[in-house]
Design a protein around this motif. Structure first.
Motif, PDB file in Angstrom:
ATOM      1  N   TYR A 257       1.647   6.695  -6.859  1.00  0.00           N
ATOM      2  CA  TYR A 257       0.548   7.567  -7.281  1.00  0.00           C
ATOM      3  C   TYR A 257       0.910   9.032  -7.077  1.00  0.00           C
ATOM      4  O   TYR A 257       0.705   9.867  -7.956  1.00  0.00           O
ATOM      5  N   ARG A 258       1.460   9.341  -5.913  1.00  0.00           N
ATOM      6  CA  ARG A 258       1.805  10.737  -5.613  1.00  0.00           C
ATOM      7  C   ARG A 258       2.932  11.245  -6.518  1.00  0.00           C
ATOM      8  O   ARG A 258       2.916  12.393  -6.930  1.00  0.00           O
ATOM      9  N   SER A 259       3.900  10.383  -6.803  1.00  0.00           N
ATOM     10  CA  SER A 259       5.003  10.834  -7.675  1.00  0.00           C
ATOM     11  C   SER A 259       4.504  11.015  -9.110  1.00  0.00           C
ATOM     12  O   SER A 259       5.007  11.883  -9.827  1.00  0.00           O
ATOM     13  N   ALA A 260       3.523  10.220  -9.547  1.00  0.00           N
ATOM     14  CA  ALA A 260       2.984  10.375 -10.898  1.00  0.00           C
ATOM     15  C   ALA A 260       2.111  11.612 -11.019  1.00  0.00           C
ATOM     16  O   ALA A 260       2.039  12.250 -12.066  1.00  0.00           O
ATOM     17  N   ARG A 261       1.450  12.027  -9.958  1.00  0.00           N
ATOM     18  CA  ARG A 261       0.566  13.188  -9.979  1.00  0.00           C
ATOM     19  C   ARG A 261       1.340  14.499  -9.969  1.00  0.00           C
ATOM     20  O   ARG A 261       0.821  15.531 -10.357  1.00  0.00           O
TER      21      ARG A 261
ATOM     22  N   ILE B 113       0.834  -1.203   0.000  1.00  0.00           N
ATOM     23  CA  ILE B 113       0.000   0.000   0.000  1.00  0.00           C
ATOM     24  C   ILE B 113       0.867   1.250   0.000  1.00  0.00           C
ATOM     25  O   ILE B 113       0.600   2.208  -0.733  1.00  0.00           O
ATOM     26  N   SER B 114       1.913   1.250   0.796  1.00  0.00           N
ATOM     27  CA  SER B 114       2.816   2.404   0.842  1.00  0.00           C
ATOM     28  C   SER B 114       3.473   2.649  -0.508  1.00  0.00           C
ATOM     29  O   SER B 114       3.578   3.790  -0.969  1.00  0.00           O
ATOM     30  N   ALA B 115       3.904   1.568  -1.166  1.00  0.00           N
ATOM     31  CA  ALA B 115       4.518   1.711  -2.483  1.00  0.00           C
ATOM     32  C   ALA B 115       3.521   2.250  -3.503  1.00  0.00           C
ATOM     33  O   ALA B 115       3.860   3.094  -4.346  1.00  0.00           O
ATOM     34  N   ALA B 116       2.276   1.786  -3.434  1.00  0.00           N
ATOM     35  CA  ALA B 116       1.260   2.250  -4.375  1.00  0.00           C
ATOM     36  C   ALA B 116       0.952   3.728  -4.164  1.00  0.00           C
ATOM     37  O   ALA B 116       0.822   4.498  -5.117  1.00  0.00           O
ATOM     38  N   VAL B 117       0.864   4.159  -2.912  1.00  0.00           N
ATOM     39  CA  VAL B 117       0.595   5.570  -2.614  1.00  0.00           C
ATOM     40  C   VAL B 117       1.766   6.427  -3.073  1.00  0.00           C
ATOM     41  O   VAL B 117       1.574   7.496  -3.672  1.00  0.00           O
TER      42      VAL B 117
END
Length: 85
Positions: free
Chosen positions: A79-83, A72-76
């Protein structure tokens, strides 16, 4: 004279429509109330649940929790780095 007749016909039609809606809603409320009382009367009483039994552990092992937390931490983070771009 024709305007007065049109106004009177309009008011009559409005009163008739509102009366029909009022009667329908009244019948609907009465029927729902009666059905609720009938279901309450004829529905079987639920069986008592025995709470003295040992419950199986509902939480997964701690190692699995750590793995899920890491995913979950890796996914968040991804996501944040892509945004930000």
């Amino acid at each position: 004279m024709q305007d007065l007749e049109l106004l009177q016909d309009g008011l009559t039609l409005m009163a008739l429509g509102m009366g029909v809606v009022f009667v329908f809603l009244t019948i609907l409320v009465i029927s729902v109330t009666l059905m609720s009382k009938l279901i309450g009367r004829f529905q079987p009483v639920p069986a008592a649940v025995d709470t003295s039994k040992k419950a199986s552990p509902s939480s997964p092992p701690a190692a699995q929790n750590d793995e899920v937390m890491a995913v979950i931490s890796a996914a968040v983070h991804r996501y944040r780095s892509a945004r930000r771009r």
